[in-house]
Write a protein that holds these residues in place. Structure first.
Motif, PDB file in Angstrom:
ATOM      1  N   PRO A  85     -33.864 -96.781  -6.701  1.00 51.55           N
ATOM      2  CA  PRO A  85     -33.824 -97.684  -7.648  1.00 51.55           C
ATOM      3  C   PRO A  85     -35.038 -98.300  -8.400  1.00 51.55           C
ATOM      4  CG  PRO A  85     -32.161 -98.217  -5.941  1.00 51.55           C
ATOM      5  CD  PRO A  85     -33.206 -96.956  -5.535  1.00 51.55           C
ATOM      6  N   SER A  86     -36.056 -98.433  -7.567  1.00 51.54           N
ATOM      7  CA  SER A  86     -37.314 -98.899  -8.224  1.00 51.54           C
ATOM      8  C   SER A  86     -37.943 -97.873  -9.021  1.00 51.54           C
ATOM      9  CB  SER A  86     -38.235 -99.206  -6.895  1.00 51.54           C
ATOM     10  OG  SER A  86     -38.451 -98.137  -6.440  1.00 51.54           O
ATOM     11  N   ARG A  87     -37.783 -96.697  -8.852  1.00 47.53           N
ATOM     12  CA  ARG A  87     -38.217 -95.462  -9.496  1.00 47.53           C
ATOM     13  C   ARG A  87     -37.393 -95.518 -10.903  1.00 47.53           C
ATOM     14  NH1 ARG A  87     -41.605 -91.035  -6.241  1.00 47.53           N
ATOM     15  NH2 ARG A  87     -42.778 -92.329  -5.000  1.00 47.53           N
ATOM     16  N   LEU A  88     -36.264 -95.700 -10.705  1.00 47.73           N
ATOM     17  CA  LEU A  88     -35.589 -95.499 -11.960  1.00 47.73           C
ATOM     18  C   LEU A  88     -35.740 -96.756 -13.055  1.00 47.73           C
ATOM     19  CD1 LEU A  88     -32.192 -94.631 -10.350  1.00 47.73           C
ATOM     20  CD2 LEU A  88     -33.271 -93.114 -12.120  1.00 47.73           C
ATOM     21  N   ALA A  89     -36.192 -98.048 -12.270  1.00 46.26           N
ATOM     22  CA  ALA A  89     -36.416 -98.849 -12.969  1.00 46.26           C
ATOM     23  C   ALA A  89     -37.675 -98.987 -13.724  1.00 46.26           C
ATOM     24  CB  ALA A  89     -36.671-100.378 -12.081  1.00 46.26           C
ATOM     25  N   MET A  90     -38.850 -98.288 -12.919  1.00 45.71           N
ATOM     26  CA  MET A  90     -39.868 -97.675 -13.756  1.00 45.71           C
ATOM     27  C   MET A  90     -39.744 -96.676 -14.864  1.00 45.71           C
ATOM     28  SD  MET A  90     -43.304 -98.140 -14.090  1.00 45.71           S
ATOM     29  CE  MET A  90     -43.802 -99.051 -12.492  1.00 45.71           C
ATOM     30  N   ALA A  91     -38.673 -95.874 -14.767  1.00 45.33           N
ATOM     31  CA  ALA A  91     -38.220 -95.151 -15.717  1.00 45.33           C
ATOM     32  C   ALA A  91     -38.103 -95.624 -17.216  1.00 45.33           C
ATOM     33  CB  ALA A  91     -37.266 -94.017 -15.184  1.00 45.33           C
ATOM     34  N   GLN A  92     -37.183 -96.718 -16.787  1.00 47.96           N
ATOM     35  CA  GLN A  92     -36.947 -97.613 -18.031  1.00 47.96           C
ATOM     36  C   GLN A  92     -37.967 -98.303 -18.483  1.00 47.96           C
ATOM     37  OE1 GLN A  92     -34.046-100.915 -17.091  1.00 47.96           O
ATOM     38  NE2 GLN A  92     -32.739-100.234 -18.986  1.00 47.96           N
ATOM     39  N   THR A  93     -38.740 -98.673 -17.938  1.00 52.01           N
ATOM     40  CA  THR A  93     -40.227 -99.259 -18.348  1.00 52.01           C
ATOM     41  C   THR A  93     -40.666 -98.296 -19.432  1.00 52.01           C
ATOM     42  OG1 THR A  93     -40.308-100.975 -16.448  1.00 52.01           O
ATOM     43  CG2 THR A  93     -42.011-100.689 -17.902  1.00 52.01           C
ATOM     44  N   LEU A  94     -40.935 -97.132 -19.025  1.00 53.12           N
ATOM     45  CA  LEU A  94     -41.680 -96.018 -19.600  1.00 53.12           C
ATOM     46  C   LEU A  94     -40.917 -95.090 -20.599  1.00 53.12           C
ATOM     47  CD1 LEU A  94     -43.711 -94.697 -16.659  1.00 53.12           C
ATOM     48  CD2 LEU A  94     -44.314 -96.289 -18.288  1.00 53.12           C
ATOM     49  N   GLN A 104     -35.128 -84.943 -14.350  1.00 49.84           N
ATOM     50  CA  GLN A 104     -34.629 -84.888 -13.047  1.00 49.84           C
ATOM     51  C   GLN A 104     -35.824 -85.236 -12.109  1.00 49.84           C
ATOM     52  OE1 GLN A 104     -33.529 -81.179 -11.321  1.00 49.84           O
ATOM     53  NE2 GLN A 104     -31.263 -81.998 -10.655  1.00 49.84           N
ATOM     54  N   GLY A 105     -35.943 -86.419 -11.605  1.00 50.53           N
ATOM     55  CA  GLY A 105     -36.965 -86.787 -10.695  1.00 50.53           C
ATOM     56  C   GLY A 105     -38.069 -87.727 -11.122  1.00 50.53           C
ATOM     57  N   CYS A 106     -37.959 -88.779 -10.743  1.00 49.10           N
ATOM     58  CA  CYS A 106     -38.987 -89.985 -11.078  1.00 49.10           C
ATOM     59  C   CYS A 106     -39.959 -90.338 -10.293  1.00 49.10           C
ATOM     60  CB  CYS A 106     -38.032 -91.125 -11.493  1.00 49.10           C
ATOM     61  SG  CYS A 106     -36.957 -90.894 -12.719  1.00 49.10           S
ATOM     62  N   PRO A 121     -44.286 -89.597  -9.881  1.00 49.57           N
ATOM     63  CA  PRO A 121     -45.502 -89.844 -10.805  1.00 49.57           C
ATOM     64  C   PRO A 121     -45.187 -88.830 -12.005  1.00 49.57           C
ATOM     65  CG  PRO A 121     -46.233 -90.067  -8.524  1.00 49.57           C
ATOM     66  CD  PRO A 121     -44.911 -89.551  -8.271  1.00 49.57           C
ATOM     67  N   ILE A 122     -45.186 -87.433 -11.785  1.00 50.34           N
ATOM     68  CA  ILE A 122     -45.107 -86.660 -12.768  1.00 50.34           C
ATOM     69  C   ILE A 122     -43.648 -86.744 -13.367  1.00 50.34           C
ATOM     70  CG2 ILE A 122     -44.861 -84.295 -13.363  1.00 50.34           C
ATOM     71  CD1 ILE A 122     -47.715 -85.056 -12.440  1.00 50.34           C
ATOM     72  N   GLY A 123     -42.700 -87.113 -13.001  1.00 52.21           N
ATOM     73  CA  GLY A 123     -41.626 -87.118 -13.625  1.00 52.21           C
ATOM     74  C   GLY A 123     -41.528 -88.536 -14.583  1.00 52.21           C
ATOM     75  N   LEU A 124     -42.201 -89.736 -14.142  1.00 48.09           N
ATOM     76  CA  LEU A 124     -42.317 -90.757 -15.022  1.00 48.09           C
ATOM     77  C   LEU A 124     -43.357 -90.404 -15.997  1.00 48.09           C
ATOM     78  CD1 LEU A 124     -42.414 -93.318 -11.956  1.00 48.09           C
ATOM     79  CD2 LEU A 124     -40.690 -93.235 -13.734  1.00 48.09           C
ATOM     80  N   LEU A 125     -44.371 -89.910 -15.934  1.00 49.30           N
ATOM     81  CA  LEU A 125     -45.283 -89.552 -17.083  1.00 49.30           C
ATOM     82  C   LEU A 125     -44.623 -88.504 -18.092  1.00 49.30           C
ATOM     83  CD1 LEU A 125     -48.666 -89.118 -15.125  1.00 49.30           C
ATOM     84  CD2 LEU A 125     -48.407 -90.711 -16.994  1.00 49.30           C
ATOM     85  N   MET A 126     -43.683 -87.740 -17.340  1.00 49.08           N
ATOM     86  CA  MET A 126     -42.833 -86.944 -18.493  1.00 49.08           C
ATOM     87  C   MET A 126     -41.898 -87.666 -19.400  1.00 49.08           C
ATOM     88  SD  MET A 126     -42.295 -83.417 -18.504  1.00 49.08           S
ATOM     89  CE  MET A 126     -42.690 -83.496 -20.353  1.00 49.08           C
ATOM     90  N   ILE A 127     -41.491 -88.799 -18.559  1.00 44.27           N
ATOM     91  CA  ILE A 127     -40.572 -89.686 -19.735  1.00 44.27           C
ATOM     92  C   ILE A 127     -41.551 -90.399 -20.537  1.00 44.27           C
ATOM     93  CG2 ILE A 127     -39.315 -91.693 -19.608  1.00 44.27           C
ATOM     94  CD1 ILE A 127     -38.103 -90.971 -16.636  1.00 44.27           C
ATOM     95  N   ALA A 128     -42.637 -90.796 -20.086  1.00 47.43           N
ATOM     96  CA  ALA A 128     -43.636 -91.527 -21.215  1.00 47.43           C
ATOM     97  C   ALA A 128     -44.275 -90.459 -22.066  1.00 47.43           C
ATOM     98  CB  ALA A 128     -44.688 -92.033 -20.145  1.00 47.43           C
ATOM     99  N   VAL A 129     -44.335 -89.400 -21.642  1.00 46.21           N
ATOM    100  CA  VAL A 129     -44.877 -88.369 -22.738  1.00 46.21           C
ATOM    101  C   VAL A 129     -43.694 -87.995 -23.906  1.00 46.21           C
ATOM    102  CG1 VAL A 129     -44.412 -85.987 -21.682  1.00 46.21           C
ATOM    103  CG2 VAL A 129     -46.620 -86.641 -23.440  1.00 46.21           C
ATOM    104  N   LEU A 130     -42.534 -88.196 -23.430  1.00 47.59           N
ATOM    105  CA  LEU A 130     -41.355 -87.595 -24.381  1.00 47.59           C
ATOM    106  C   LEU A 130     -41.246 -88.952 -25.284  1.00 47.59           C
ATOM    107  CD1 LEU A 130     -39.149 -85.822 -21.759  1.00 47.59           C
ATOM    108  CD2 LEU A 130     -39.953 -84.926 -23.795  1.00 47.59           C
ATOM    109  N   VAL A 187     -38.357 -82.134 -12.145  1.00 48.37           N
ATOM    110  CA  VAL A 187     -39.567 -82.642 -11.659  1.00 48.37           C
ATOM    111  C   VAL A 187     -39.698 -82.766 -10.192  1.00 48.37           C
ATOM    112  CG1 VAL A 187     -41.886 -83.606 -12.556  1.00 48.37           C
ATOM    113  CG2 VAL A 187     -39.688 -83.508 -13.936  1.00 48.37           C
ATOM    114  N   THR A 188     -38.374 -82.569  -9.697  1.00 44.88           N
ATOM    115  CA  THR A 188     -38.611 -83.096  -8.059  1.00 44.88           C
ATOM    116  C   THR A 188     -39.233 -82.266  -7.054  1.00 44.88           C
ATOM    117  OG1 THR A 188     -36.372 -81.724  -7.639  1.00 44.88           O
ATOM    118  CG2 THR A 188     -36.036 -84.044  -8.742  1.00 44.88           C
ATOM    119  N   GLY A 189     -39.393 -80.797  -7.179  1.00 42.05           N
ATOM    120  CA  GLY A 189     -39.787 -80.035  -6.124  1.00 42.05           C
ATOM    121  C   GLY A 189     -38.780 -79.425  -5.227  1.00 42.05           C
ATOM    122  N   VAL A 190     -37.308 -79.962  -5.571  1.00 42.78           N
ATOM    123  CA  VAL A 190     -36.279 -79.648  -4.736  1.00 42.78           C
ATOM    124  C   VAL A 190     -35.456 -78.595  -4.954  1.00 42.78           C
ATOM    125  CG1 VAL A 190     -34.225 -80.555  -3.518  1.00 42.78           C
ATOM    126  CG2 VAL A 190     -36.087 -81.844  -3.887  1.00 42.78           C
TER     127      VAL A 190
END
Length: 404
Positions: free
Chosen positions: A251-260, A223-225, A227-236, A296-299
């Motif tokens: 949407p752009s961060r979700l697209a990066m999430a798919q790439t990673l 939850q949350g994409c 830099p840390i959330g995206l790296l979390m996806i990559a490490v998983l 990973v949102t901080g919210v």
């Protein structure tokens, strides 16, 4: 003189003694003595960064002088920039940095994993040793990241004789007791990602240690994409997780999430509320909900909503709240007790997790995950305020300041 064996041995001993005396009094140098001063970006107060020229003192026998190459802007830097919540100003920020060794103190021989440290090496560093009075570190060294006096470069108070305590400067003086790692084989972009990679590697370990079952069939929500959330996806993905659901509103961060490595992308703005979003997660997880979630949102409200997406017997790792963002309401019966959910927190990392972090980044690239593409903006040191404002507006993903 009678040059018999005894006299020869005495002469050789005298010469060696004199050489040793001289060498013990001299700090190995790269010839950097010509550099008398250098620039650093000082946070004077909230939203005020100033480039200042400071004297660059001589290093001590247990220190290393580093010429900074670049440093990423972290969310913690942004919190400091917005309101100075830790009361550090005036301070030179920057802890996601890297640089080249210019001078090595005479007592420094190896880095923290036994590699020789030489002039010209590319290094990273972040954490200093905690004080001897810390009871947490004394009785559980593996938890030294929880010490109240944990010291991190870029979050150290300014000193009268040393202003080069953070990476947002032209030089960094690495103090005695610091963790130091030689990473010559990595690009400068990857080196700027080692510190945030350590954060997600630590979070992964926390998830495993709290009883989470993480294998090829585990279904995980991130939850949350940012830099840390995206790296979390990559490490998983690098770890072998094949079912990752990414949640964000960009949407752009979700697209990066798919790439990673994310398999499913959910824009929470497309759903009427958390119940509808949770129903979508259930539909993607055989009607049960995810086995595990990383927040990973901080919210705070996002943390509360994540419980709705987790199945009975699952778990949550809270990674995003590095500063106090306020409180939230959960239902202890429905969210925790009835589901028997395990909740764990993840705070920073330990210095010994740095090697795990840079090996993760190398492995991620090796399997085709373009982790370096997280860096979307680069600014020279003189434009650091622009870099912070771009980050504050959440334009791009990872912003880097180069010491040029």
């Amino acid at each position: 003189m009678n040059l018999n064996e005894e006299n020869l041995n005495r002469i050789v001993s005298d010469v060696l003694r004199k050489v040793n005396v001289v060498s013990s009094e001299v700090t190995p140098s790269s010839g950097n003595g010509a550099v008398q001063s250098a620039r650093a970006a000082v946070l004077r107060k909230a939203r005020e960064l100033e480039i200042v020229e400071f004297p660059l003192r001589q290093i001590g026998p247990d220190e290393i002088l580093v010429k900074v190459e670049a440093c990423g802007v972290c969310g913690t830097d942004i919190h400091c920039y917005k309101s100075d919540p830790f009361g550090l100003a005036p301070v030179v920020l920057g802890h996601e940095g890297t640089g080249e060794v210019i001078e090595v103190g005479r007592n420094i021989k190896m880095d923290s994993v036994g590699k020789p440290v030489r002039v010209g090496d590319k290094i990273v560093t972040s954490i200093l040793d905690t004080s001897d009075s810390c009871m947490i570190a004394k009785y559980n060294p593996l938890k030294s990241n929880l010490c109240d006096d944990l010291k991190v470069y870029g979050l150290l108070p300014d000193e009268p004789d040393n202003h080069f305590n953070g990476y947002f400067a032209e030089y960094l003086i690495i103090r005695p007791g610091s963790s130091v790692f030689v990473v010559n084989e990595m690009s400068v972009d990857l080196r700027c990602l080692i510190e945030p990679a350590a954060v997600v590697c630590h979070a992964l370990e926390r998830a495993k240690h709290c009883g989470a079952t993480l294998n090829f069939r585990t279904r995980i929500v991130v939850q949350g994409c940012g830099p840390i959330g995206l790296l979390m996806i990559a490490v998983l993905r690098t770890y072998g997780i094949n079912n990752i659901i990414a949640i964000d509103g960009d949407p752009s961060r979700l697209a990066m999430a798919q790439t990673l490595g994310a398999d499913e992308l959910l824009n929470y703005k497309d759903y009427a509320g958390i119940d509808e979003l949770a129903a979508k997660v259930e539909s993607l997880t055989k009607g049960l909900g995810a086995h595990f979630g990383f927040q990973v949102t901080g919210v705070p409200a996002a943390f509360a909503s994540l419980f709705k997406c987790i199945r009975r017997g699952g778990g949550i790792c809270e990674v995003g709240h590095f500063v106090d963002g306020g409180e939230c309401a959960i239902n202890p019966h429905k969210d925790i007790c009835r589901k028997e959910i395990t909740v764990t927190g993840s705070w920073v990392y330990n210095s010994f997790e740095y090697p795990n972090a840079y090996h993760f980044l190398q492995r991620a690239e090796g399997i085709g995950l373009p982790v370096a593409s997280l860096i979307t903006h680069k600014f020279p040191l003189a434009q650091i305020q622009d870099a912070f404002e771009v980050n504050l507006r959440q334009e791009g993903i990872k912003v880097v300041v180069e010491a040029r």
